[in-house]
Every structure is written in structure tokens, then in C-alpha cells.
Design an enzyme around this catalytic site. Sequence first.
Site, PDB file in Angstrom:
ATOM      1  N   GLY A  92       8.945   5.513   0.623  1.00  0.00           N
ATOM      2  CA  GLY A  92      10.424   5.100   0.665  1.00  0.00           C
ATOM      3  C   GLY A  92      10.486   3.698   0.255  1.00  0.00           C
ATOM      4  CB  SER A 188       5.439   6.142  -2.686  1.00  0.00           C
ATOM      5  OG  SER A 188       6.520   5.617  -3.265  1.00  0.00           O
ATOM      6  CE1 TYR A 189       7.741  -0.810   0.231  1.00  0.00           C
ATOM      7  CE2 TYR A 189       7.162  -0.396   2.441  1.00  0.00           C
ATOM      8  CZ  TYR A 189       7.456  -1.246   1.581  1.00  0.00           C
ATOM      9  OH  TYR A 189       7.745  -2.648   2.103  1.00  0.00           O
ATOM     10  CG  ASP A 390       4.717   7.748 -10.627  1.00  0.00           C
ATOM     11  OD1 ASP A 390       6.050   7.838 -10.628  1.00  0.00           O
ATOM     12  OD2 ASP A 390       4.038   6.929  -9.741  1.00  0.00           O
ATOM     13  CG  HIS A 442       5.816   9.132  -6.987  1.00  0.00           C
ATOM     14  ND1 HIS A 442       5.251   7.744  -7.197  1.00  0.00           N
ATOM     15  CD2 HIS A 442       6.400   8.869  -5.793  1.00  0.00           C
ATOM     16  CE1 HIS A 442       5.658   6.907  -6.340  1.00  0.00           C
ATOM     17  NE2 HIS A 442       6.166   7.643  -5.312  1.00  0.00           N
TER      18      HIS A 442
END
Length: 475
Positions: A92, A188-189, A390, A442
Site C-alpha cells: 500500500g 509491493s510496499y 508489472d 504486480h
Amino acid sequence: MGCKLDPIPCIFFLLCSHVLVSNLCHCYYNAEQESNKITSLPGQPAKVDFDQYSGYITVNEEAGRALFYWLTEAPTKRGPESKPLLLWLNGGPGCSSIGYGAVQEIGPFNVNRDGKSLSLNRYTWSHLANLLFLDSPSGTGFSYSNTSSDLYTSGDKRTAEESYIFLVKWFERFPQYKYRDFYIAGESYTGHYGPQLAQIIYEKNKEMENPVINLKGLLLGNILMEDYYDYKGMFDHWWTNGLISDSTFKKLNDGCASSSPVHPSPDCQKALDQATQEKGNIDEESIFTPLCSKNSSSRSSDLHVESYINLPLLFKAYDPCTESYSTAYFNLPQVQKAFHANTTGIPYPWVACSDILYNNWTDSAPTILPIYRELIAAGLRIWIFTGNADSVVPVPSTRYALNALNLPILTDWHPWHIGKKVGGWSRVYEGLSYVIVNGAGHQVPLHSPNEALILLKSFLENNPMPSGGPLFSDS
């Protein structure tokens, strides 16, 4: 009585305040653990061969911050007591691991298109591990804070510290997992969350004679690693795939050179807005597959899709609308009750990602590379993977960052295979392995579930990616 047997039947029990202990074997009974057990979920297939638990653990009494988890154990036939524990974190910042990783990617269930029922996930990672999904920080998914200002003051440091507090308390609630091989995974984060949490665990473990969190390694996909390289690789990917113009490519490199992907500078944001117009209405997290029709978000972080449309036969294997199904499901009152969730009556609907957290993130480390150097020196197993479709955290971003680590190369660039098909490419460094999954976006386990499961198997066994052989079998 709800005992957790590990690994043979108990014969004699000594009842303590909250744990049953046998002189002849290990038998755990924890009242909090038992209260967290899920008997069944609405719409769940009639018969499942595994136990699952969910609930809250308070990580800050004064502020009233509590994190929500969901544990899905390996099937009984696969021997959950012998399987490692894998913690999955989504990014996020502010995106739910329950809403993404658990029901869209690696968990035992997928939410069906009706948003009311579940089906078994053939490619669940619980074939190989017990899975612990955590919504962190507070304000993410079902996790909450009784101090509303917390939603505007979250950041890397507090998230890592309170995730560690969660784990310490969770292992007390689930003592059968103490000393078990433990891995951190995510996407991701989580490129920030994972290494920062691992660093705290490693530093705390050095102070203990017999630490209960037996951290063995990290498996992280499409992750942010360093602001400069994250941006540089992203712009290169956009340009080389024909998504943006030459002039915008130059503006991005000039305006974002010293900016942060979480909070871009005004000049950088202006260039990003221009790039968004030029790219058009595409799914930036999977540039070769269709969007989920209307009202798709422009936010360039974790996946946002809105509603289901009839998909062309060509794309039948991949459904871009899975988030909308999970959003509908987790907002059902009977679902929240079965999960022991929303017990405080949160006055807003469940969302997959919190825009409040994302837009008000207070501290985001500009680079995580020094932490990788520390964890590599500590001997942890570290694998990083990327889906090459991605464009949010693309292959060039990760390659630039890995090159900056300047690690010796043990096995240089080479393809890996599933049967005769090229599944992707890999390079093995001293202390770190890098894997590309061909065609994935992703969310690699969503786009390429079989390849992702093979990746997990190779990681846990510490073997190279396969040079051939059959698809993964769930039998």
C-alpha cells in the site's frame, strides 16, 4: 476440549491457568486461541481439511491499537505440525493482507464472483506452509485504533515496531508455533515492511538465549527497495514499452530524481500526471490484461478494481475483478461475525486499501538497501521475485537496486522452466536470489499461481528454480 496436539495424542494433562501440559507429549490449550478458532465461513465449501483462526491482538493499550490476523493451517494430510509458518504482508501502505494475499493470491480460498461464497484455491501456499495473514498497520482492513488521529500519523517505524509486538503476543497465543521455522513474505510496499520487521526480529533475537521467533528468511515480490531506483526503473519500463513519450520520459527523470514514490514532489507529481494521461486506461499492475471495467482507480500503488464485466475468452484464466468480490464478501455482517472481526463496530465499510493511510504516511525510508546488507550478513535466506508485466514496481527497478548491493554473482542470468515452457529468468547472488516470473503482473500469485507455488517450493527447499519437470501437483 480443543487441544492442539503436537505431534502425538496426549495421555495425561496438567491444567494450568491457560495451558494444558502433558508429561508425555506437548499439548497446548489456550483459551484465547480457542476463542479465535473459525468453525466455518459463510459460503465455505462443505468439507475442508485444515484449521483456521482469526482475531485481534492489541499492540498499544494506551491508544487502543489492535491488529487483525487470519491463520490458515496446512491440510491435516500434509502434516501442519511439520510445516513452517509463513507471514504474508501486503503493501500500500494501507492494503489488507486478508483482502489481497489471503483470498486473491495464496490462501486456501478464493471469493467467488457472487461476493458471497468461497471456492478452494488449487494453488494455495498452504500446501507447503501454515499461513499467517496480518493487516498492518492499524486502520488497514479490520485492524483498528481507538485514537482516530493514528490514521494520520502512521509510518514505517511504528508499523515495524507494532508488527513485532504483534508477533511476540501471537506466539504466546499459539505456543505450538514457537521455535518453528518462520518466514516473511509479501509484495509491493512489503519491500519496506518485510525487511524492517526482519531487522527488528534479528536484533531482538541477538539479545535472547533461545528466541522463539525462528526467522529463516524472506520471500518478497515486486517490492519497493530504494526511491531513486524504484522511480528510475519504472520510468525506463514505461518508456521501453511505449507507454509514454520521450518528452515525458525526460520530465519524469528530471522532476522525480530526488522524490519519493509515496509522497512525490510537486514537479514530480506534474510529470506523473502527464504520464498517466499518455498511458491511457490500462492496468498499470498488469499491462497486457484487461481492466475491471468502470471506475478503475488511478492510484499507482496496490491493485484497485471496481466491478466485474464479462471477460473475453482469451483472458478467462485471469479475472481482474477479484478485489470487488472480496470487498463485497468482507462487508457481509455474517462474514465479519464468523471471522471475529469488527468487534468494536467500526463506523465505516471494509475497504481493501485505506486511502487515508496511504495519503498521510508520515515516514517512508528512502532506501532499504542497508537493511538487506545486514540481513544478508546475518545469513538469512532472501529471495526477491518480479512479474515482468508489472509497470508499478517493474523489473528494471529491482535490477537497479540489486546491482547497487554489489553482491558477487554465483549463477548468472539463466531461464528456468516448467516442462518445456520458460517460466522466467533468474540470477543467484551470494546471499540473495532473484527470480523473474514471465507474464505475471504486480500480484504474481494471482496472475501466475502455478509458477508462484513452484517459486515457494524452491525457496523453502533452498533449491534453484527448476530447469524442467511437471506442473506443481496438489495431490
